[in-house]
Design a protein around this motif. Structure first.
Motif, short mmCIF file in Angstrom:
data_model
loop_
_atom_site.label_atom_id
_atom_site.label_comp_id
_atom_site.label_asym_id
_atom_site.label_seq_id
_atom_site.Cartn_x
_atom_site.Cartn_y
_atom_site.Cartn_z
N MET A 1 0.89 -1.09 0.04
CA MET A 1 -0.08 0.22 -0.11
C MET A 1 1.03 1.14 -0.37
O MET A 1 2.24 1.53 0.45
CB MET A 1 -0.86 -0.24 1.00
CG MET A 1 -2.21 1.19 1.16
SD MET A 1 -2.75 0.74 -0.57
CE MET A 1 -3.96 1.52 0.16
N THR A 2 0.69 2.37 -0.36
CA THR A 2 0.88 3.53 -0.70
C THR A 2 0.90 4.30 0.50
O THR A 2 -0.63 4.07 1.01
CB THR A 2 0.99 4.21 -2.15
OG1 THR A 2 -0.09 4.71 -2.13
CG2 THR A 2 1.70 2.91 -2.93
N SER A 3 1.37 5.60 0.73
CA SER A 3 0.59 7.05 0.78
C SER A 3 -0.33 7.86 0.42
O SER A 3 0.07 7.80 -0.58
CB SER A 3 1.70 7.46 1.98
OG SER A 3 2.63 6.65 2.96
N ARG A 4 -0.85 8.90 0.90
CA ARG A 4 -1.53 9.70 0.29
C ARG A 4 -1.26 10.98 0.42
O ARG A 4 -0.63 10.96 2.17
CB ARG A 4 -2.77 9.00 0.31
CG ARG A 4 -3.82 8.62 -0.44
CD ARG A 4 -3.67 8.27 -1.46
NE ARG A 4 -5.14 7.28 -2.30
CZ ARG A 4 -4.51 5.95 -2.89
NH1 ARG A 4 -2.92 5.93 -2.95
NH2 ARG A 4 -5.52 5.58 -3.02
N PHE A 5 -0.87 12.01 -0.73
CA PHE A 5 -0.85 13.86 -0.65
C PHE A 5 -1.62 14.38 -0.01
O PHE A 5 -3.47 13.93 -0.78
CB PHE A 5 -0.18 13.86 -1.27
CG PHE A 5 0.13 15.17 -1.41
CD1 PHE A 5 0.25 16.00 -0.41
CD2 PHE A 5 -0.22 16.19 -2.55
CE1 PHE A 5 0.40 17.83 -0.55
CE2 PHE A 5 -0.17 17.52 -2.61
CZ PHE A 5 0.95 18.39 -1.12
N THR A 6 -2.09 14.72 1.08
CA THR A 6 -3.74 14.74 1.83
C THR A 6 -3.85 16.48 2.83
O THR A 6 -4.14 17.14 2.56
CB THR A 6 -3.72 13.84 3.76
OG1 THR A 6 -3.08 13.84 4.34
CG2 THR A 6 -4.50 12.18 2.94
N GLU A 7 -2.71 16.85 2.73
CA GLU A 7 -2.93 18.37 3.05
C GLU A 7 -0.97 19.01 3.37
O GLU A 7 -0.60 18.14 2.78
CB GLU A 7 -3.24 18.66 4.81
CG GLU A 7 -4.21 17.89 5.19
CD GLU A 7 -3.97 16.40 5.75
OE1 GLU A 7 -4.87 16.18 6.02
OE2 GLU A 7 -2.73 15.61 5.85
N LEU A 8 -1.08 20.52 2.50
CA LEU A 8 -0.03 20.59 2.85
C LEU A 8 0.05 22.04 2.83
O LEU A 8 -0.80 22.65 3.84
CB LEU A 8 -0.17 21.90 1.24
CG LEU A 8 1.74 22.45 0.61
CD1 LEU A 8 2.77 22.02 0.59
CD2 LEU A 8 0.93 23.55 -1.08
N VAL A 9 0.84 22.67 4.18
CA VAL A 9 1.30 22.56 5.26
C VAL A 9 1.70 24.46 5.07
O VAL A 9 2.55 23.65 5.00
CB VAL A 9 1.10 21.80 6.72
CG1 VAL A 9 1.21 23.01 7.44
CG2 VAL A 9 0.22 20.77 6.70
N VAL A 10 0.84 24.89 5.42
CA VAL A 10 1.54 26.71 5.54
C VAL A 10 1.68 27.45 7.12
O VAL A 10 0.60 27.19 7.97
CB VAL A 10 0.65 27.34 4.59
CG1 VAL A 10 1.51 28.85 4.39
CG2 VAL A 10 0.69 26.81 2.92
N ASP A 11 3.00 27.39 7.01
CA ASP A 11 3.36 28.06 8.03
C ASP A 11 2.92 29.67 8.51
O ASP A 11 3.47 30.45 7.00
CB ASP A 11 4.34 28.32 9.49
CG ASP A 11 4.90 26.35 9.31
OD1 ASP A 11 3.66 25.78 9.33
OD2 ASP A 11 6.56 26.39 9.88
N CYS A 12 1.84 30.21 9.35
CA CYS A 12 2.24 31.71 9.54
C CYS A 12 1.88 31.81 10.66
O CYS A 12 1.52 31.28 11.46
CB CYS A 12 0.47 31.44 8.11
SG CYS A 12 -0.93 31.15 8.63
N HIS A 13 1.77 34.01 10.37
CA HIS A 13 1.57 34.32 11.28
C HIS A 13 -0.33 34.29 11.77
O HIS A 13 -0.90 34.50 12.75
CB HIS A 13 1.99 36.08 11.94
CG HIS A 13 3.29 35.80 11.51
ND1 HIS A 13 3.37 35.03 12.88
CD2 HIS A 13 4.03 35.73 10.71
CE1 HIS A 13 5.13 35.53 12.61
NE2 HIS A 13 5.87 36.44 11.47
#
Length: 133
Positions: A1-13
């Motif tokens: 089984m593979t993984s899935r790209f589920t979120e792109l995280v953006v650090d911010c104020h």
């Protein structure tokens, strides 16, 4: 089984402000929020949908205390679907984006912009149907 790209995280104020900008830019909606975080998406993800097939990732904005340092190592590319590239750039400027120079040089067929916290992204060629002449 593979993984899935589920979120792109953006650090911010300011997760709320950045989420609002990107919701307007991408026609996304807030799907979750909590202490210091806001998640947006073009769809309402379920674990079953994600396990069944690769789905578009969500964008997750997380509050962090530190400032961004240097040029982004990862950025989003946007392609307008119902207007020209120039019209889309004008729309994004009205939403709070700015144009920026990351050393791309003149004569490119894309525009480098920054969101309200300075994260770079590019507006590429339009995907709108072209009128026949």
């Amino acid at each position: 089984m593979t993984s899935r790209f589920t979120e792109l995280v953006v650090d911010c104020h300011d997760p709320e402000r950045l989420a609002a900008f990107w919701c307007a830019a991408l026609d996304f909606a807030v799907i979750d929020r909590g202490e210091g975080k806001v998640e947006i998406a073009s769809w309402e993800p379920t674990a079953e949908d994600v396990r069944a097939r690769q789905m578009p990732p969500t964008l997750l904005f997380l509050r962090v205390p530190e400032d961004r340092a240097g040029k982004n190592r990862l950025h989003l590319d946007l392609s307008p679907i119902d207007r020209s590239t120039a019209e889309e750039v004008a729309r994004l400027l009205a939403l709070g984006a700015t144009t920026t120079d990351v050393g791309q040089g003149p004569g490119r067929n894309w525009v480098v912009m920054a969101d309200p916290e300075g994260n770079e992204f590019c507006v590429l060629r339009t995907l709108a149907p072209q009128e026949e002449s």
